[in-house]
Design a protein around this motif. Structure first.
Motif, PDB file in Angstrom:
ATOM      1  N   UNK A   3      68.732  17.287  20.473  1.00  0.00           N
ATOM      2  CA  UNK A   3      68.218  15.923  20.603  1.00  0.00           C
ATOM      3  C   UNK A   3      67.005  15.964  21.512  1.00  0.00           C
ATOM      4  N   UNK A   4      65.991  15.162  21.170  1.00  0.00           N
ATOM      5  CA  UNK A   4      64.745  15.229  21.926  1.00  0.00           C
ATOM      6  C   UNK A   4      64.970  14.891  23.399  1.00  0.00           C
ATOM      7  N   UNK A   5      65.941  14.021  23.700  1.00  0.00           N
ATOM      8  CA  UNK A   5      66.205  13.661  25.098  1.00  0.00           C
ATOM      9  C   UNK A   5      66.825  14.810  25.885  1.00  0.00           C
ATOM     10  N   UNK A   6      67.402  15.798  25.182  1.00  0.00           N
ATOM     11  CA  UNK A   6      68.036  16.929  25.852  1.00  0.00           C
ATOM     12  C   UNK A   6      67.128  18.158  25.926  1.00  0.00           C
ATOM     13  N   UNK A  19      63.661  10.237  13.527  1.00  0.00           N
ATOM     14  CA  UNK A  19      63.577   8.876  14.060  1.00  0.00           C
ATOM     15  C   UNK A  19      64.692   8.557  15.043  1.00  0.00           C
ATOM     16  N   UNK A  20      65.869   9.178  14.868  1.00  0.00           N
ATOM     17  CA  UNK A  20      66.984   8.911  15.784  1.00  0.00           C
ATOM     18  C   UNK A  20      67.000   9.882  16.961  1.00  0.00           C
ATOM     19  N   UNK A  21      65.991  10.741  17.049  1.00  0.00           N
ATOM     20  CA  UNK A  21      65.905  11.685  18.162  1.00  0.00           C
ATOM     21  C   UNK A  21      66.649  12.981  17.935  1.00  0.00           C
ATOM     22  N   UNK A  22      67.541  13.027  16.906  1.00  0.00           N
ATOM     23  CA  UNK A  22      68.302  14.244  16.663  1.00  0.00           C
ATOM     24  C   UNK A  22      67.422  15.310  16.009  1.00  0.00           C
ATOM     25  N   UNK A  23      67.563  16.544  16.485  1.00  0.00           N
ATOM     26  CA  UNK A  23      66.803  17.666  15.935  1.00  0.00           C
ATOM     27  C   UNK A  23      67.810  18.646  15.339  1.00  0.00           C
ATOM     28  N   UNK A  24      68.063  18.508  14.043  1.00  0.00           N
ATOM     29  CA  UNK A  24      69.021  19.373  13.357  1.00  0.00           C
ATOM     30  C   UNK A  24      68.268  20.355  12.463  1.00  0.00           C
ATOM     31  N   UNK A  25      68.975  21.386  12.036  1.00  0.00           N
ATOM     32  CA  UNK A  25      68.346  22.374  11.157  1.00  0.00           C
ATOM     33  C   UNK A  25      67.944  21.736   9.835  1.00  0.00           C
ATOM     34  N   UNK A  26      68.782  20.827   9.313  1.00  0.00           N
ATOM     35  CA  UNK A  26      68.446  20.141   8.065  1.00  0.00           C
ATOM     36  C   UNK A  26      67.190  19.280   8.221  1.00  0.00           C
ATOM     37  N   UNK A  27      67.116  18.572   9.337  1.00  0.00           N
ATOM     38  CA  UNK A  27      65.953  17.714   9.573  1.00  0.00           C
ATOM     39  C   UNK A  27      64.679  18.541   9.719  1.00  0.00           C
TER      40      UNK A  27
END
Length: 500
Positions: free
Chosen positions: A254-257, A178-186
């Motif tokens: 991050x999805x924006x990157x 939801x915050x756009x961050x794409x982490x391994x945990x997420x």
């Protein structure tokens, strides 16, 4: 709920109101072929506007209605029987007493059917199958929408086992990214959540139960475009290309990157969620390669409309299947249906009932009014209504199921107004009037005799009904006379006045 047999238009339009995008496709019938002549798509993202109380955010609602108004302009020259619009996962969930649905129908200028996940899956398979080479191979079809994912097994043009899972590109993106961050945990959490959704049906759809896996929907086509543009797969989507795609997303962080050839801007906000859902399906079902179809639900709608013109009526096949499964007395059902149809023909104009639409619904109700007898004679009208309201009925929309259930619930005994409360407002009074006709037909044939009954003459004016039978007939049939008197009392409580 229109019967296209009365006209055979050559151009058709299908509208798919999905949780991520609204689609419209226009096709022209050319002999046995369907030629697609126009496509419109708007990334409305209806699913992101669904609030915790299941109402729709005003901003998203306005966006959706503006899109439907544009679609409506394109449909102005098409007759009503040439247009079919359906709502899927998010439309199924909106709980606002039908306010948004009414506004949507007004904007589009056509009725909108809310279909079940099972019906959505059936139509998806129909569209995908028409886009594949003819063959009898076992197929797994996957469609990842905004709020749900449909899995279907089938052979040739016939769908078999099908399930609708509560996960999609919009819902998964909202939950895990939801915050756009794409982490391994997420990403791992998203894969686990998807795996839990898949687990109850995994044994039906895992490798070995099918020979070819095919994907449809915008999510899958978007992933195919990315893996192809980046040189990871030249044909379809492979398990290896998905692994490379996930690594790229994690590296961006991050999805924006995310900088990926083939990824459109309107798909970007829900892309990570879609990749997670498809990755889990690959892993849990043992998929190595997924071929991609450009056809989906809306094309299935078009082919089904053409099928209706050819009298290939999936609804009637569903009714026939239920009648067989529940051991319905078909001779009795046919007697009731013949009388009910005669009554409808007499009052359709005065009561404003469409002879085709209402005729079909009344016929189905007659054929299934005793379906509850398979459970118990006591309260069998209630049992029948429950079956019809909750079963998967291929070909029927949610509204049609609700109308059918209301008719069966009210074909005898007390006239229950509560059965009509969940119907769209414009269907309540027509359904109540059809119910009166069904009740009279059932009453006349309660003795289950194969002997022909006298022609019943019915006149109506508003909520007033007058029944006329041949002179002296009621005197010779005192039981029917008594039942008509009791029926007059039942109907009076529903504000109908029956005279005979």
């Amino acid at each position: 709920m229109t019967d296209p047999s009365s006209a055979s238009p050559q151009t058709y339009a299908a509208i798919d109101l999905g949780s991520n995008s609204f689609h419209m496709v226009v096709g022209r019938q050319d002999g046995d072929r369907l030629v697609l002549v126009d496509r419109l798509r708007d990334p409305v993202r209806l699913g992101e506007g669904l609030l915790p109380d299941k109402t729709l955010d005003n901003r998203v609602a306005r966006r959706a209605l503006a899109c439907l108004e544009r679609f409506g302009q394109r449909l102005r020259d098409l007759p009503p029987e040439a247009v079919r619009a359906v709502g899927t996962n998010t439309m199924r969930q909106i709980a606002d007493d039908g306010a948004f649905l009414r506004a949507a129908e007004l904007a589009l200028g056509h009725p909108i059917e809310i279909i079940s996940g099972d019906e959505e899956a059936r139509l998806i398979y129909l569209g995908v199958a028409h886009g594949l080479a003819a063959g009898d191979e076992r197929r797994l079809v996957i469609d990842i929408g905004g709020g749900s994912t449909e899995l279907i097994l089938g052979r040739g043009m016939e769908p078999g086992c099908r399930d609708s899972l509560y996960m999609g590109c919009v819902s998964m993106s909202r939950l895990m990214f939801s915050d756009g961050r794409i982490t391994e945990d997420a990403m791992n959490s998203a894969l686990l959540r998807a795996a839990l959704e898949i687990r109850p049906v995994r044994h039906f759809y895992q490798a070995g139960n099918w020979e070819r896996a095919v994907g449809s929907s915008g999510t899958i086509r978007s992933i195919r475009a990315v893996v192809k543009a980046n040189g990871w797969s030249s044909e379809g989507i492979t398990a290896e290309s998905l692994r490379k795609l996930r690594k790229k997303l994690l590296k961006a962080g991050h999805i924006d990157k995310v900088q990926l050839d083939g990824l459109s801007e309107d798909r970007r906000p829900v892309f990570a969620g879609g990749v997670a859902v498809l990755s889990a399906l690959f892993e849990r079902l043992g998929i190595d390669r997924l071929r991609v179809s450009d056809m989906a639900l809306r094309e299935g709608l078009l082919y089904e409309m053409i099928g209706y013109v050819r009298h290939q009526d999936i609804c009637q096949r569903t009714v026939d299947s239920l009648a067989t499964r529940f051991g319905i007395d078909r001779a009795q059902a046919q007697r009731v249906q013949a009388t009910a149809r005669s009554l409808l023909d007499q009052v359709a104009r005065q009561w404003g009932l469409d002879i085709n639409d209402c005729g079909r619904m009344l016929a189905w109700a007659c054929q299934l009014h005793e379906i509850g007898l398979s459970i118990s004679h006591a309260g069998f009208h209630k049992h029948g209504a429950y079956i019809l309201a909750n079963a998967d009925l291929p070909g029927f929309s949610r509204q049609q199921q609700a109308v059918l259930a209301a008719l069966v619930r009210n074909h005898r005994r007390k006239f229950s107004e509560s059965a009509f409360r969940n119907l769209p407002e414009h269907l309540i009074e027509p359904t109540r009037r059809l119910c009166v006709l069904l009740r009279l037909a059932v009453l006349l044939h309660r003795g289950r005799s194969p002997d022909s009954k006298p022609l019943l003459s019915l006149e109506v004016s508003g909520h007033k009904l007058r029944v006329d039978l041949p002179e002296g007939w009621l005197d010779r049939h005192p039981l029917t006379h008594a039942e008509l008197e009791r029926e007059a009392d039942y109907l009076a409580r529903a504000e109908f006045k029956l005279q005979f």
